[in-house]
Each structure stands twice: as C-alpha cells, then as structure tokens.
Design an enzyme around this catalytic site. Structure first.
Site, PDB file in Angstrom:
ATOM      1  CD  GLU A 565      -2.805  -1.185   2.428  1.00  0.00           C
ATOM      2  OE1 GLU A 565      -3.815  -0.463   2.469  1.00  0.00           O
ATOM      3  OE2 GLU A 565      -2.467  -1.936   3.364  1.00  0.00           O
ATOM      4  CG  ASP A 602      -3.701   3.357   2.844  1.00  0.00           C
ATOM      5  OD1 ASP A 602      -3.816   4.214   3.736  1.00  0.00           O
ATOM      6  OD2 ASP A 602      -4.467   2.393   2.729  1.00  0.00           O
ATOM      7  NE  ARG A 640      -9.003   1.573 -11.270  1.00  0.00           N
ATOM      8  CZ  ARG A 640      -8.440   2.544 -11.979  1.00  0.00           C
ATOM      9  NH1 ARG A 640      -7.132   2.569 -12.094  1.00  0.00           N
ATOM     10  NH2 ARG A 640      -9.152   3.466 -12.568  1.00  0.00           N
TER      11      ARG A 640
END
Length: 975
Positions: A565, A602, A640
């Site tokens: 992330e 993130d 997404r």
C-alpha cells in the site's frame, strides 16, 4: 415541458417539446432533462413549502449569476442571502439543492444510456471502445486471426470485487426512488408514446420525486456489515444477474459476425467477489459471526434467484422428445421419488404445495429433472434459513448432511445434459433461450453469488504467532528478525506436528483472529475468495497466514494475497516476492499462480498522486518480472477507489494505460462505494460496464501499449521524486497543516455521516492515522481537492524550466499512462474552486493560518497553469482527449452542476461555523416554531429525551449532513 395546475389543484403536465433527442443533440437533451426534473421538483416544493420555494428559486438564480460572472459581488450577494436564512430554512434549502443535484445526476445517467443506445443503433460513433469494435480492430487493423482473438477472449476473466468502503452517501431508500425516476425518464426518450402514456410517465416521475423529498435522507444509525452486504446483493437481484447472460449473447453475436462459435458454455467472462463482511482491517464491527452471516446471506440470494429461474424453465421445457442420456436421468429420478412416495407426499402436504408442485409424469423428462432441482433448491434454502437462526451450526456441515446444493457442478451437470439433449434433437432455439442464460449465470455466480475475500492487517497475524511461540516457550515471534521468522514458519509448514495447542491463553484480539480462521473452516469453500493481508511488508507476513490456515483446518486453503500500500511497501514489494517465490516449498504450494494486490488509496495519501501512480506502474512491471523469473503466473489485484485521489477514473483507459504484460487476460479490481451504483445501478449502465471491461482486457492482452522510451522513464522518475518531496513537505512537514486541514474541512464531522460500518481512522493521531477515504472526502467537500494535484505543478514546472517541455508534451501525446494520469488530474482541477475554498477559510480558520491557505491556492493555480502547458490547451477540459472520451462534454456537465453545488458549499461552511461557535460556549437562542421542522429535528433518537441536543445543534447538524451528501453528489465523488 411546462407545469400548470388544473382546476382540481392536481398538477398537470403539458409537453412543449418532443423529449426524444437525436444523436447530434445529446447536450441539448441533457439540458432539457435537467430543466424538466427541476420544474417537477419545484412544483412539489411549492406545494409543501411555498415560501421556501421562492427562496430556493432566488438562491438558485443568485448562484447561476455567480457561476456565470465569477464576480466577487455576485458571490457576496449569494452568501448574504444564504446567511440570513433561519436554521430550519437552512435545512430545507440544503435538502432542496441536494435533491436537485441527485436529480440532475439522473439526467446525466440517462444521457449516457441514450449515447450507448445510439452507438448500438449505428447512429453515432462510440466515445470509447466496446467489445464489438475491439474484435474488429484486432482482426482488421492489428492483423490477428479471428481464431487467435477467440482463443484469447475465451481464456480471459474479469473479477469485480464489490467493497463497502464508506463512500456511498445516499441511502438505499433514496437510491430506489431515484432509480424509478431514471427508468421513467429513459422511457420518455426511448419509447414511442401516446400523449396519455407521456402524462402517465411524467406523473410516475413526480410521484417518485415527491416520495424522495418526503424521505429522511440522513442515516440515523451506522449500517452493519450485514446491511452493507444486503445492499450489495440488491444490485445482483435487480440488475447484474439478468444483464450478464444478455451481455454474453451480444458477445456471441459479435463473434458470429467473424464466423466464430459462441463462447464455451463452461466459460465465464466475469466473476464477482465481495469485501462486505470480510474486510476486518481496522473495523471492529466485522467479527467471525459477521463473516458467517454474510456468506449465508449471499448463498440465500443465489438460491432464491436460481429457484425462480428453474421454475421458469419448468414452464418452458414441456418437451417430450429427448436424448437417451436425458431419458435415463429422468427415469432414475422418477423411480427414486416413487420409492419415497409416502415421504414425498407428506412433505408436499407439509409445504402446502399447489398443483404445480405435484409429481411430474415421466413423459415430460425435462420437467422431472427440473422438479428435482427445484425441490433440492427449496431444501437448500431451508437449511440456510436454519443456519441464520442457529449461529453455532456449521454451514458446510449442515448443507452436506441435508443433501442440499454445495457444489455448483451438481446444478451444472443436469442443465448441460438438457442443453445437449435439445441440441441433439434439433431444438436449438429452445436450448439457446432461457436454458443457455441459466448455464451462463451459474458459471458466473456459482452458489455463492460473489465470493467473499477476508482482509486483515499483517500485525494481527504477528500477534497470533507471538502468542503461540510465547506459550510454547519458543521465544517471542514478534521480536525475531525476518530470517528467523522465515526459518520457523517454513519448518512448521514442512513438518507434520500440530502447532497450536488447545487451551492456549489468548488476548481478545488474538482470540478473534483465531476464531475467524476456525469459522472459515466451517464455511463452503466456494463462498470464499482470497485472504488479503493489508500493510504486508515481508514474506513472513504471507507464510504466517498459510500456516494459520493449516492449523485451523481451513480446507481448501484460501489463496493468500499480500497488499502493498504505502510508497515504501511498493518499492520493497519486488524484493519481498523474490524471497517468497524463491522458496521451493512455497512455489509448490501455490501451483504456479500468485496473486498480489496493489493499493492506490494509501499510496496516494502517503506520497501524492503522481509519485504513487509511477510507483504503482514500476512495481507492477517488476512484480511480473520476478514472477516470470520463477515460472509463476502473477495475477494483479488493483485496489482502486472511486476518486482520482484513490486511483479511480474511466474504466477503459485505466486498463489500457497499465504496463504491458501486467494484465495478461486476468484482471481483478475493486468496485468501491458510490461506484457500485454508478456502474451497476441500471441495466444499460451495467451492460456498458461489462462491455468496457471486456474490450479493455482483450486489447491489453493482444495489443498492449508500447514500452515507454527510457527518456520518458527517467523524466517520470524525476517528476515522481519532485512531486513526492513537495507533497510531503506540505502534508507531513508543515507544522500548521494539520490544524488548517481540520479547521477548514468537515473532516471531524465525517464520522457521524453513518455511511459505512468502519471508523474513519485506524487509531487516534494526525494525518498518518487518517484513512485515505475521509482524507480525500474532506478535501473534495472543501473544493480544493488537494490530494489529487499537490506536488504535480512544482514537478512539471521544474521539468519545463530545465527544457523538458517538448518531452512532456510528447509523453502526453503518446504514452497512455501519462495521458490518463494528467487527464484525470485535469478533470479534478476543473471541479476545484479556489474561491469557495477561500470562503471556507475566512469562515472557519484562525487568521494565523490564512497564509498557508493562500499558499495552497497559489499552488493550485500553478498546477493548473503547468498542466495546460503540457496538454497544450488554453483552458481546462478544452476539447476531447483519449481518456476523456468516455465523458464527452464534461465541462458542460460540470457547468450544469455548479449552480446547485455552490449554495451547498456556503451552507456547509456556515453550519460548521455555527456548530463550532456553539460548542465553544457561544450563546444561541433558537426555538423553531414550524411543526414540521420540530418533527424533522426529532427523527434522530439521539436528539430527544434525556441529554437531547440543543435544537440549534440539531438543526445545524442535519444541515451539515445534508450538505455533505449534496456536495458528494455534485462532485460525483465522495471517497
């Protein structure tokens, strides 16, 4: 269309124009539809609140004037008028503009449906690629043979994973009413109607709009994960389940034009997954019991829709002639029922079956088999209901013990036998009707409708392993370095001894993780998808989950998927996967296929959009290379979001801009929050969604984008570093930034919006602990949209000053990745409004922080200027670019929405101001006199009785919540 009142007081409609729009007049049709629904709404508002309607009319006119002139004096007139409203008037004005925005959005959806219909009728060119065009392009332009294209299409799969991230601001009750308006409005365009039918349709629109207006638009309590799953399942029963076979039929037709056969009956172009009730990362409301509940709910939905389909087939297939194999199966089932005649008769009596449920004569073999399937589906449904009632019942065990459906092949085999029988007897048309559709549906949805992924944060598994090693006296797993962890885990995985002792002492957190694994072992395997490890950093994070599954009896084991992330995690991902795939035992365990998830949300919050986009691009390339080097096929799972700041954007271009070789016929992607409604809320839109995914994945496999030139890659690396440094210097290294963010936005109030079951932060703290969704949401509301563009302007400016301007323009013209990245930023910049952002600042922010706000707005202007240089435009959204073709005339759509959004921004800032002054000890006298307002403020159980809120707080609270929803509708993005 004009509205007037009849002598009876009943509103009547007089059509002043033909509402059907031609293919060259879609913008005009959009404006006409917007005007029509606004008039309908105002007629309802005048009926209920005549004085208020006049004020709303004035505010709309003032807002229109400002949006046209952009003058400070016009803006101040609007602010002054809105500021003078009483608190109860602010609620209703906010609600009015919120509803009008939602109605306007319906006109855009209908407009898109009309464009899609015109494309299929050949009346206009497609604004984006579709499957039919892709087939023709690949065979006529790219030179592939029809068979090559067919083989590629038959081997590809798109898996859409629906998530319940808290970004759908509208209540389901309102969505259903708006769906009626959308359907009826679309009917006005697409169907030839008499004058009476038009009037009846318009009255149906009015009824739905009035019902929406009289519905409380604020969620008064947070939804549970089970509620979120029910909401997600509703899209299947109303739209997706029926659209999937229709889409397959149209692909079959396109293939037939190339002289190719139908898609194989055992192939599904789509699969569906879910995180609703399985995503426990930072959500304490998702427990082992929650996961069990949502699995049962999903299976119940599947059984219910199949039950209806089988009943329908029983009416259709009254055919007596059949193949020997079909006859043998029917006779065998009839004989079995005959042997159990007494039991069957008693069961039929108990269930109060009507004549249709009477035994089927053996002369109707198809009905004999279908009756058996119907009874078994009924039995399966009964068992699942018992599982909901009795939480300690093993779902898998109960289904197997009752002889219910557990394996979808038990349904597929007799249906395929029926199909083959009809084809062999020359009844092809019957075979290729509803029976073919059902075969396609069971291959797509299985018995689980959508397989549930489990997501948990990596440190929670570390805590479990630490508890085990500490209890066994082996030391503290948490304190071991990575090599020692790997050695321990691989040793245990290759050994045979049980690791987890019974009766082991466990903390509540550890116990919940273990209970979840044990619950998974009791659920049907086909109901479960992947086990996602969020914040995965090392190979041991993956192996720990593999080991815990073995220890708790999860069979078959879920595939374990690391989620990378943050920027650092993305950069380190290739090394992590090299370590993992370099192990012989692990490669044997995964059978040659490894899935990795990459997080857009993130990473964007951590490093800014440009740096995150480039890191995601490079990481995908490197992960594919690592996997290929070890003989492993890599499947990338794209996490997404809906907004650009979280990786969102037009579907086709997003897929086509991925690095070459990273999709390879298999795409897995999340569909989050409000995007579920936008992509699957209506059948025409759902069809278009499936079409876009199919064509884009097909082209990505056969016609991937060329590799970028090394000069482009080098420059992109410099841009990413420059933008990341700038972004972090503002967000993480400017001491006053956090205070500015919290004061100038509604971030602290978003948690009370009740639009999701998950908290807005993982834990208390600053920007670092805030989730990406509320981070984006708050800036979207305030109209600065900072996370999307911050750092990009400075990076582009530095490159232009060094003479790279022509190179940047070449990159934009010829590199799909760079084109789509800048086009999406350009689209968001067109929605930004620094004047409204400045109004939030002057209304809400301490004067000492004003210089920071001024600096941010200057950075916004710099970004706009440098983007325009690179894309070679004089104004934002000038003309159409390749990745904006799916939203033609976007600038006009934004202009139409702006007069509705601006008053909501003003009301939001004023509501925040009032609430903060009151909570800081301000003295406010407010006693509403309107009975309806008093009733309005009493709907929230937290606002009455002992400890009730002050009426002023209740009024401003409701106004704030409504403006948040309304602005989200206006931006068409929440999180």
């Amino acid at each position: 269309m004009q509205l007037s009142a009849s002598s009876s007081g009943r509103p009547s409609f007089r059509l002043s124009q033909d509402l059907r729009t031609g293919p060259a007049n879609f913008l005009s049709g959009l404006r006409d539809d917007d005007s029509l629904l606004r008039q309908v709404f105002f007629s309802i508002l005048r009926h209920h609140h005549p004085n208020l309607a006049a004020k709303v009319d004035v505010i709309y006119a003032l807002s229109q004037a400002w949006c046209t002139s952009q003058s400070d004096s016009d803006f101040e007139l609007m602010v002054k008028y809105v500021s003078d409203l009483k608190p109860e008037e602010r609620i209703l004005v906010a609600s009015s503009f919120s509803h009008m925005l939602n109605l306007h959005n319906l006109t855009e959806e209908v407009n898109s449906s009309q464009i899609g219909r015109a494309v299929r009728l050949g009346e206009m060119d497609s604004p984006t690629r579709d499957t039919n065009h892709s087939l023709l392009k690949l065979t006529t332009v790219n030179g592939f043979t029809p068979q090559q294209v067919y083989d590629t299409l038959c081997s590809q799969t798109v898996e859409l994973v629906l998530t319940a991230h808290p970004t759908q601001a509208l209540r389901a009750s309102l969505l259903k009413k708006y769906a009626i308006v959308r359907r009826e409005l679309d009917t006005l365009h697409s169907k030839r109607m008499s004058e009476y039918e038009k009037i009846e349709t318009l009255e149906a629109i009015r009824a739905a709009v009035q019902a929406a207006w009289r519905t409380d638009e604020i969620r008064r309590s947070k939804p549970t994960p089970q509620d979120e799953m029910r909401s997600g399942l509703s899209y299947f029963s109303t739209v997706i389940f029926d659209v999937v076979p229709v889409f397959h039929r149209r692909v079959d037709t396109a293939l037939e034009k190339l002289g190719l056969p139908r898609l194989p009956l055992d192939r599904a172009l789509f699969k569906f997954g879910s995180w609703m009730g399985g995503d426990r990362d930072g959500n304490p409301n998702v427990t082992a019991e929650t996961t069990r509940d949502v699995v049962v709910l999903a299976r119940l939905e599947a059984v219910n829709v199949y039950f209806r389909q089988v009943e329908g087939l029983m009416f259709d297939l009254s055919i007596w002639r059949c193949s020997p194999e079909m006859k043998e199966l029917a006779e065998r089932l009839a004989a079995a029922e005959s042997r159990d005649a007494a039991r069957v008769a008693e069961e039929r009596k108990r269930r109060n079956y009507v004549d249709f449920w009477a035994p089927i004569p053996p002369t109707e073999p198809f009905r004999v088999v279908l009756a058996h399937m119907r009874d078994r589906l009924y039995n399966t449904r009964q068992v699942l209901h018992q599982c909901l009632i009795h939480p300690n019942m093993s779902v898998r065990g109960a289904l197997e013990e009752a002889g219910a459906y557990v394996d979808i092949e038990d349904m597929a085999r007799p249906l395929k036998l029926m199909y083959d029988s009809l084809m062999s007897t020359g009844d092809e048309s019957v075979a290729n009707a509803r029976l073919l559709d059902l075969l396609r549906q069971i291959r797509t949805f299985g018995l689980c409708m959508m397989a549930l992924d489990i997501r948990q944060e990596s440190t929670r598994h570390t805590e479990v392993m630490d508890a085990i090693t500490s209890y066994l006296g082996l030391g503290s797993y948490a304190s071991w370095d990575e090599p020692k962890r790997l050695a321990f885990l691989l040793g245990e995985l290759q050994g045979k001894r049980p690791l987890m002792p019974p009766g082991m002492d466990m903390s509540p957190d550890v116990k919940e993780v273990v209970r979840t694994f044990r619950m998974l072992s009791e659920l049907p395997g086909d109901s479960l998808g992947a086990y996602i490890i969020s914040m995965a950093k090392t190979a041991s994070d993956v192996l720990a989950v593999v080991l815990l599954q073995r220890e708790t009896g999860v069979r078959p084991a879920l595939r374990v998927v690391p989620l990378f992330e943050t920027l650092d995690d993305l950069h380190n991902a290739p090394g992590t996967m090299t370590t993992l795939l370099g192990n012989d035992w692990y490669r044997g365990h995964i059978n040659g296929v490894q899935e990795c998830m990459i997080g857009y949300s993130d990473s964007g919050k951590d490093a800014g959009r440009l740096a995150a986009a480039w890191a995601l691009y490079e990481t995908q390339e490197k992960l594919v290379e690592v996997a290929a080097g070890h003989g492993v096929r890599l499947v990338l799972f794209h996490g997404r979001g809906g907004t650009v700041g979280r990786g969102g954007g037009p579907t086709h271009m997003a897929i086509r801009s991925q690095p070459s070789g990273t999709i390879n016929g298999h795409l897995r992607v999340t569909v989050q929050g409000e995007i579920i409604e936008q992509q699957f809320g209506e059948k025409e839109v759902c069809f278009r969604t499936l079409d876009l995914y199919t064509s884009a994945v097909l082209e990505a496999a056969l016609d991937p984008p060329p590799a970028p030139a090394q000069e482009w890659r080098d420059l992109m690396g410099l841009l990413a570093k420059e933008s990341c440094d700038m972004y972090r210097s503002v967000v993480y290294r400017t001491p006053e930034f956090y205070d500015y963010f919290m004061q100038s936005t509604a971030a602290s109030e978003l948690g009370r919006l009740n639009i999701g079951s998950r908290p807005s932060s993982r834990k208390s703290g600053g920007i670092e602990t805030l989730r990406a969704i509320p981070w984006i949401f708050a800036w979207t509301q305030q109209r600065l949209h900072l996370p999307v563009w911050l750092g990009i302007g400075e990076a582009l400016e530095a490159a232009i000053e060094k003479g790279y301007g022509p190179v940047l323009q070449d990159m934009y013209a010829n590199w799909p990745f760079f084109t789509s990245t800048l086009d999406l930023v350009e689209m968001v910049l067109a929605k930004a409004d620094s004047r409204l952002s400045a109004f939030y600042e002057r209304t809400l922010v301490d004067s000492s922080l004003a210089p920071l706000g001024q600096r941010l707005r200057e950075l916004l202007q710099k970004t706009q200027a440098n983007i325009l240089i690179v894309v070679r435009k004089s104004v934002l959204l000038e003309g159409n670019t390749p990745s904006q073709m799916s939203t033609p005339n976007l600038d006009e759509k934004i202009r139409l929405r702006s007069p509705y959004v601006a008053p909501l921004n003003v009301l939001q800032a004023l509501s925040l101001q009032g609430l903060r002054k009151f909570r800081d000890g301000g003295d406010v006298e407010y006693n509403p006199s309107d009975p309806e307002i008093i009733d309005l403020l009493s709907r929230d159980p937290h606002k009455k009785g002992e400890g009730a809120q002050h009426p002023f707080v209740s009024a401003m609270d409701d106004c704030l919540m409504i403006t948040i929803k309304g602005i989200a509708a206006g931006m068409q993005n929440t999180g």
